[in-house]
Design a protein around this motif. Structure first.
Motif, PDB file in Angstrom:
ATOM      1  N   UNK A 224      51.757  45.665   1.873  1.00  0.00           N
ATOM      2  CA  UNK A 224      52.723  46.903   2.872  1.00  0.00           C
ATOM      3  C   UNK A 224      53.921  45.491   2.535  1.00  0.00           C
TER       4      UNK A 224
ATOM      5  N   UNK B 101      55.414  51.741  -6.543  1.00  0.00           N
ATOM      6  CA  UNK B 101      54.788  51.473  -5.034  1.00  0.00           C
ATOM      7  C   UNK B 101      54.779  52.002  -3.460  1.00  0.00           C
TER       8      UNK B 101
ATOM      9  N   UNK C 233      54.551  52.126   0.111  1.00  0.00           N
ATOM     10  CA  UNK C 233      54.536  51.074   0.166  1.00  0.00           C
ATOM     11  C   UNK C 233      56.126  50.353   0.788  1.00  0.00           C
ATOM     12  N   UNK C 234      57.230  50.269  -0.731  1.00  0.00           N
ATOM     13  CA  UNK C 234      58.376  49.952  -0.228  1.00  0.00           C
ATOM     14  C   UNK C 234      59.089  50.936  -1.176  1.00  0.00           C
ATOM     15  N   UNK C 235      58.775  52.361  -0.917  1.00  0.00           N
ATOM     16  CA  UNK C 235      59.563  53.613  -1.246  1.00  0.00           C
ATOM     17  C   UNK C 235      59.561  54.479   0.130  1.00  0.00           C
TER      18      UNK C 235
END
Ligand code: FAD
Ligand code: FES
Ligand code: FES
Lengths: 292, 157
Positions: B42, B59, B61-63
């Motif tokens: 994450x 990625x 999880x960071x978008x």
């Protein structure tokens, strides 16, 4: 994560929203720094201003004089793949390919890398030797400081409330210039630099050595750093053992590294000298070979 | 307060209400029930959450989910076509490139994006293209072997 999101279409709108809520609103492009920071509870923005819909920020343009204008929101992987970067701004192209990993680079930007202002930011040393300028838009209009004046300390910049980076301007490099970027880290991908050095060199009949250099280092001081003393020494004489020792000493004297979990300060200092000399050697080889 | 958004996931137009702070990973797994995309760290470090946005590996999880409104997202669930595995999936099976399988969806999407842009990568290029995807089981060699095998067209369907 709990915040509201605004998705403006223009720079002016983004600036207006950010300026209305100083401290409470934060810009985001890729989120590779911001989302991680918010998730870890290191900051709690009430509003996140998504810059990805602003057309102006994803433009790459020739400036007409051999320079290049890079939108602050162009994904790093897109920049790294552009032939004009490899041809004219090789040090930057090499540095961008050293950031994180392919999927990280498709979702992160120069604007984010510079605004975060990590001493280890990979884009900074090459942009310093290229003498880049940072265009900033804010409530008071636009301004364009040199990157050398942009960083104020670890994670601190001249960006004021409501200000965003719109583009990074690369002036035309000196004729015949070749550059390189060396990143020293524990692993080849997904790791921050322990030490990094960018070098740009070009033939100059007025320099006693026949070649002039610009050098900059990352991760060895509160901000990325130009190394003017070492540059002077390289211009003054032939690159013999004595000059090499003097360059190493000058680099070691200029850097102010810290001890942390990743490396000791003494190690970083020595490696900065070593990388600077390696970078210079590499540039000299490409200058002699005549190809980038 | 939720916000309505549309996006195309594996070729299908989806219209959903999302929390403004939700990541694409959360929306894929929790709202759309596409649990093939994995949450590892994450934090952008492991690549388990890799999906394609307009064909590019990202990625999830960071978008933020709202950042991909109107875009085309492809996940592991969309890689096989009409019940037939993708040639990368065939090659992973044959070469023993998956063990626990947790990293595999992300690795496959990174590999698919690599081959789409560079159909005949060198071993070095494969390693570089997959450097953002960590695997705790295989030691990576078999993964690289499998991508090379798929690039050679072995197991084509
Ligand atoms: C796993 C991982 C590995 C990484 N590896 C590296 C690495 O090897 N080298 C490296 O240098 N970095 C690395 N980073 C850090 C990060 O990826 C880079 O700094 C990246 O360039 C940030 O860009 P972004 O678009 O994702 O920024 P975001 O996270 O969207 O934003 C970062 C910061 O900048 C602000 N911001 C964003 N755009 C603008 C703008 N246009 N104007 C003003 N402020 C803005 C945001 O408010 C925020 O404070 C890594 C991060 C992760 C998660
Ligand atoms: S879960 Fe996204 S990179 Fe690990
Ligand atoms: S197969 Fe288990 S993590 Fe890769």
């Amino acid at each position: 994560m709990d915040f509201l999101i605004e998705q403006p279409d223009t720079v002016e709108e983004a600036v207006r929203i950010l300026a209305e809520r100083p401290g409470a609103a934060r810009a985001v492009w890729g989120g590779s720094d911001l989302v991680v920071e918010v998730r870890d509870g290191l900051s709690r923005p009430e509003v996140v201003v998504d810059l990805t819909r602003i057309r102006e920020l994803v433009e790459v343009r020739e400036t007409g004089d051999g320079g290049l204008s890079l939108g602050a929101g162009v994904p790093l992987e897109h920049l790294a793949r552009r032939p004009e970067l490899a041809e004219r701004f090789g040090a930057l192209a090499e540095a961008l390919r050293a950031v994180g990993s392919v999927p990280l680079r498709f979702g992160s930007t120069l604007g984010g890398n510079l605004a975060t202002a990590s001493p280890a930011a990979d884009s900074a040393p090459p942009l310093l030797v290229l003498e880049a300028e940072v265009e900033i838009a804010g409530p008071g209009g636009r301004r364009r400081p040199a990157l050398a004046d942009f960083f104020q300390g670890p994670r601190r910049t001249v960006l004021g409330p409501g200000e965003i980076i719109t583009r990074i301007l690369l002036p035309p490099p000196p004729p015949g210039a070749r550059g390189t970027y060396l990143k020293f880290a524990r692993r080849r991908a997904l790791d921050l630099a322990l030490v990094s050095v960018a070098a740009l060199g070009w033939p100059d009949a007025e320099a006693a050595s026949g070649v002039r250099f610009r050098l900059a280092a990352g991760a060895v001081a509160p901000t990325p750093l130009r190394l003017p003393a070492a540059e002077e020494i390289l211009a003054a004489g032939r690159l013999d053992e004595e000059t090499r020792t003097a360059v190493r000493r000058a680099v070691e004297a200029a850097v102010r590294p810290i001890d942390d979990v990743r490396a000791a300060a003494t190690y970083r200092r020595e490696m900065a000298g070593t990388l600077a000399l390696r970078a210079v050697d590499r540039v000299l080889r490409t200058l002699e070979g005549g190809v980038a | 307060m939720k916000v309505m958004m549309s996006l195309t996931v594996n070729g299908k137009l989806e219209t959903i209400a999302v929390r403004p702070g939700a990541t694409l990973l959360e929306v894929l797994r929790e709202d759309l029930r596409l649990t093939g995309t994995k949450r590892g760290c994450d934090h952008g470090d492991c690549g388990a959450c890799t999906v394609l946005v307009d064909g590019e590996p990202r990625l999830s999880c960071i978008t933020l989910a709202l950042q991909v409104r109107g875009r085309r997202v492809d996940t592991i669930e969309g890689l096989a076509r009409e019940g037939y595995p993708h040639r990368l999936q065939e090659a992973f099976d044959r070469e023993g490139a998956a063990q626990c399988g947790f990293c595999t969806p992300g690795v496959l999407l990174s590999a698919a994006a690599l081959l789409a842009g560079n159909p005949h990568p060198t071993r070095e290029e494969v390693r570089d293209g997959l450097a953002g995807n960590l695997c705790r089981c295989t030691g990576f060699q078999k993964i690289v072997d499998a991508v090379e095998a798929a690039a050679r067209g072995e197991g084509d369907r």
